[in-house]
Design an enzyme around this catalytic site. Sequence first.
Site, short mmCIF file in Angstrom:
data_model
loop_
_atom_site.label_atom_id
_atom_site.label_comp_id
_atom_site.label_asym_id
_atom_site.label_seq_id
_atom_site.Cartn_x
_atom_site.Cartn_y
_atom_site.Cartn_z
N HIS A 158 0.15 -1.48 -0.05
CA HIS A 158 0.16 0.10 0.18
C HIS A 158 0.41 1.62 0.00
O HIS A 158 -0.12 2.51 -0.45
CB HIS A 158 -1.06 -0.34 1.18
CG HIS A 158 -2.39 -0.85 1.17
ND1 HIS A 158 -3.56 -0.60 0.21
CD2 HIS A 158 -2.38 -2.13 2.07
CE1 HIS A 158 -4.43 -1.25 0.61
NE2 HIS A 158 -3.57 -2.43 1.26
N SER A 217 1.69 -8.03 -2.53
CA SER A 217 2.64 -8.19 -1.60
C SER A 217 2.72 -10.05 -1.13
O SER A 217 3.20 -9.98 -0.06
CB SER A 217 1.18 -7.09 -0.42
OG SER A 217 0.37 -7.76 0.18
FE LIG Z 1 -4.62 -3.93 2.32
#
Ligand SMILES: [Fe+2]
Length: 276
Positions: A158, A217
């Site tokens: 993020h 991620s």
């Molecule tokens: Fe998230």
Amino acid sequence: MRLVPEHPADDLVALDQDHPGFRDAEYRARRNAIARIALDYRGGPVPAAEYSPDEHAVWRRVQEVLRPQHLERACQAYLDATARLELPEERIPQLHELNPRLSAATGFRMLPVAGLVTAKTFLGHLGSRIFLSTQYIRHASAPLYTPEPDVVHELIGHAATLLDEEVAALSERLGQAALVADEAGVAELERVYWYTLEFGAVEEAGEVKAFGAGLLSSSGELARFRSEAELLPFDLERMARTDYDPTDYQPQIYVAPSFAALIEGVSAWCAARFPG
Ligand SMILES: [Fe+2]
């Protein structure tokens, strides 16, 4: 994972029995100590979570695996933003190091949270350009897996995107909508956030590229999403009414025709669904 102890003697953070760190007393103590930082936070620079050499080693391992995957499979906007953010490869950075750069770029700040919060709380903070971020890292026995959002997800997935004004503005817009939405409306916003900012993909030069933080991620998701997930046309109405399972690989990925189309599409949907 629970955050509120049922009994005073319980851990502050109660891990599920199948969590990789469930039987590791040292890890559980770390999780409790890091959760305490968030629970005690009352504003100002975010206190550092003093990471151990083993925790930094987990970060390095994840970076080693994800970086080449990003070069091949991440969308250009993400690659541009990560080049600007320059997260260190050798150690886990602190939120207080990143916040001045995020604030200067878009006014966003990452503030600590002990664990999962409700969609209304998470999204509502986005409405004030605040991103609630965990600080703990996944268990060292499974560096490429986490059953819950950790600092790898927050920072590698993020943080860089919050440097991008278009992503920042869209996040703020979704957050402001969540503050005025009823329960059903918040559920729709949560799903749209999930299928776009967490697990959305975009087309670039004829290829499907990862856009969402959940894809970016996760080594496992990056390896499989183009070949094993069902790639669906970008359909916000369908996203808004489709539940998701956060505990498994995502079986369906919505693909926007471009980064700009994703941003504009979600913005237009949000404006129409939550006017004012
Ligand atoms: Fe998230």
